[in-house]
Motif scaffolding. Structure first.
Motif, PDB file in Angstrom:
ATOM      1  N   VAL A  38       5.077 -11.820  -1.589  1.00 27.50           N
ATOM      2  CA  VAL A  38       4.031 -12.706  -1.081  1.00 27.50           C
ATOM      3  C   VAL A  38       2.664 -12.184  -1.511  1.00 27.50           C
ATOM      4  O   VAL A  38       2.358 -10.998  -1.373  1.00 27.50           O
ATOM      5  N   ILE A  39       1.836 -13.085  -2.036  1.00 24.85           N
ATOM      6  CA  ILE A  39       0.526 -12.734  -2.573  1.00 24.85           C
ATOM      7  C   ILE A  39      -0.558 -12.900  -1.514  1.00 24.85           C
ATOM      8  O   ILE A  39      -0.588 -13.909  -0.799  1.00 24.85           O
ATOM      9  N   GLY A  84       3.228   2.431  -0.516  1.00 24.37           N
ATOM     10  CA  GLY A  84       4.381   1.904  -1.232  1.00 24.37           C
ATOM     11  C   GLY A  84       4.780   0.509  -0.790  1.00 24.37           C
ATOM     12  O   GLY A  84       5.800  -0.015  -1.236  1.00 24.37           O
ATOM     13  N   LYS A  85       3.958  -0.127   0.056  1.00 30.20           N
ATOM     14  CA  LYS A  85       4.320  -1.446   0.587  1.00 30.20           C
ATOM     15  C   LYS A  85       3.703  -2.598  -0.204  1.00 30.20           C
ATOM     16  O   LYS A  85       4.138  -3.739  -0.056  1.00 30.20           O
ATOM     17  N   TRP A  86       2.677  -2.320  -1.017  1.00 29.44           N
ATOM     18  CA  TRP A  86       1.992  -3.380  -1.751  1.00 29.44           C
ATOM     19  C   TRP A  86       1.634  -2.895  -3.152  1.00 29.44           C
ATOM     20  O   TRP A  86       1.589  -1.685  -3.418  1.00 29.44           O
ATOM     21  N   ILE A 137      -9.066 -10.268  -7.143  1.00 31.09           N
ATOM     22  CA  ILE A 137      -8.286  -9.092  -6.792  1.00 31.09           C
ATOM     23  C   ILE A 137      -7.224  -9.530  -5.785  1.00 31.09           C
ATOM     24  O   ILE A 137      -7.541 -10.114  -4.738  1.00 31.09           O
ATOM     25  N   ALA A 138      -5.972  -9.244  -6.129  1.00 28.33           N
ATOM     26  CA  ALA A 138      -4.860  -9.693  -5.304  1.00 28.33           C
ATOM     27  C   ALA A 138      -3.923  -8.533  -5.023  1.00 28.33           C
ATOM     28  O   ALA A 138      -3.935  -7.514  -5.717  1.00 28.33           O
ATOM     29  N   CYS A 139      -3.105  -8.681  -4.007  1.00 32.02           N
ATOM     30  CA  CYS A 139      -2.016  -7.731  -3.780  1.00 32.02           C
ATOM     31  C   CYS A 139      -0.790  -8.525  -3.386  1.00 32.02           C
ATOM     32  O   CYS A 139      -0.878  -9.669  -2.924  1.00 32.02           O
ATOM     33  N   VAL A 156      -7.154  -1.651 -11.514  1.00 34.23           N
ATOM     34  CA  VAL A 156      -7.254  -2.042 -10.107  1.00 34.23           C
ATOM     35  C   VAL A 156      -6.584  -0.904  -9.345  1.00 34.23           C
ATOM     36  O   VAL A 156      -5.370  -0.737  -9.412  1.00 34.23           O
ATOM     37  N   VAL A 157      -7.382  -0.091  -8.611  1.00 32.37           N
ATOM     38  CA  VAL A 157      -6.872   1.186  -8.111  1.00 32.37           C
ATOM     39  C   VAL A 157      -7.195   1.352  -6.633  1.00 32.37           C
ATOM     40  O   VAL A 157      -8.369   1.320  -6.236  1.00 32.37           O
TER      41      VAL A 157
END
Length: 409
Positions: free
Chosen positions: A363-364, A343-345, A354-356, A380-381
């Motif tokens: 913040v990316i 649950g943090k990202w 692919i980014a988070c 994206v899983v």
């Protein structure tokens, strides 16, 4: 960054719940393209060895696809098209069903009864994109109605339904295309052919996501005062016992000759966003995305344009209130997204990588670079253990499956 599949065919991930509970396998279908539903098998690939296994093979000229996985059991649910299709009955939004496959065998998820008097707990058309609740007890889906489609296609509005474990539902089988199902199925959204402009009424419900185990959020298409369609975010609280699922509300659970099946008593549709007056009103339908709650069920994420018209991630409480813009990227988010199991990202495609982003600060962090082709916008899983993230990317003219380490905890 690791390519998992290499066969000269397309490999299609669903937008969520594609990992087995042990984080070792990815489930997929093999339709020729995202929009062409002609695949014959449901398969899985081992992310460590690359081994591919067939989970289910359709027969009698039926097609299958859009598979998701139970969060605890080795059980799969997917769309199944009609057997022996002919000119009068082919795969369509209102001609498909959910099928469960696992150690206990293969069963229909939803029953279909299109001959009045209709059977409570059965539906009258096709279900699509089946997703287990976090505890695996319920399954959500979107729905289209054969009975109303035959009467007038304009009356066949997409809705959101749920399959509850209170079956089986046995139908009389007065029509050769009817079938029984293992779960009690009802609609939980409420739509109308002609919403009042400026009201909370909607003419379509779609792209749902679980909020804990007892609520569903979804996108509902409202009408602005000027008559333009504005997609807004809605939520419904769901029954928590068998009696609640089977108790009709003000209209029949089965629907009528002129109306859709209705939600059970006590299922109230509540609007969460009110964006008609924003410079770019409404949630976006492009890129297509499904609203997603964090595992703690305290924030629902969705995509909406900022005041400059750039697609960003936004968060809102299931209780409502003012949405909070999470990302502030110059380039827009390009894909559907999912939460990391902590649950943090949240993970997605941005700048063709692919980014988070941090779910608190926005913040990316980029997890990949140097893609030959842009990652697919469809999925994206993150894996259940949070160690990996999967996506699709084209190589040699075919959509292949990829994973990379997330580096997140």
């Amino acid at each position: 960054m690791k390519q998992l599949t290499f066969a000269p065919r397309h490999h299609q991930l669903t937008n969520t719940n594609v990992w087995t509970p042990d984080s070792r396998w990815l489930a997929f279908d093999v339709r020729p393209s995202g929009a062409l539903f002609t695949g014959k098998t449901i398969e899985r690939v081992n992310v460590e060895t690359g081994e591919v296994e067939v989970i289910y093979r359709a027969t009698q000229e039926a097609c299958v696809g859009v598979v998701t996985v139970h969060p605890v059991l080795e059980q799969y649910v997917f769309i199944h098209g009609p057997e022996n299709p002919d000119e009068r009955w082919q795969y369509d939004f209102h001609h498909r069903r959910g099928v469960l496959a696992g150690a206990a065998g293969v069963t229909n998820l939803d029953a279909m009864d299109i001959t009045p008097p209709w059977t409570p707990g059965a539906l009258r058309g096709g279900s699509h994109v089946h997703v287990f609740s976090p505890n695996g007890e319920l399954v959500s889906f979107t729905y289209n109605d054969h009975v109303l489609h035959e009467r007038d296609p304009a009356l066949d509005r997409r809705n959101v339904g749920v399959a509850a474990p209170y079956g089986p539902v046995v139908v009389p089988g007065r029509h050769p295309r009817e079938y029984s199902g293992s779960r009690w199925c009802v609609l939980v959204s409420r739509t109308t052919p002609s919403p009042r402009p400026g009201s909370d009424e909607i003419h379509r419900a779609c792209e749902e996501g679980w909020v804990g185990n007892h609520a569903l959020a979804f996108i509902g298409d409202t009408l602005a005062v000027n008559g333009e369609t504005v997609p807004e975010l809605f939520i419904v609280a769901l029954p928590q016992n068998e009696a609640g699922w089977k108790r009709p509300g003000s209209a029949p659970l089965t629907g009528t000759a002129t109306t859709l099946p209705a939600p059970p008593s006590g299922v109230v549709q509540r609007r969460l966003t009110f964006t008609h007056n924003r410079p770019f009103p409404g949630l976006v339908h492009t890129p297509r995305h499904w609203v997603r709650s964090n595992p703690q069920a305290t924030d629902i994420a969705f995509l909406m344009r900022d005041d400059d018209g750039v697609v960003q991630l936004w968060l809102i409480s299931p209780s409502g209130g003012e949405p909070r813009q999470l990302t502030h990227s110059v380039a827009g988010i390009q894909s559907a997204f999912n939460w990391h199991p902590s649950g943090k990202w949240l993970g997605f495609v941005l700048e063709n990588r692919i980014a988070c982003c941090d779910a608190h600060s926005g913040v990316i962090t980029f997890l990949t670079d140097g893609h030959g082709q842009p990652p697919s916008a469809d999925a994206v899983v993150f894996s259940p253990d949070g160690r990996r993230v999967a996506w699709m990317e084209e190589r040699g003219g075919f959509r292949q499956l990829w994973v990379t380490e997330s580096g997140l905890e």
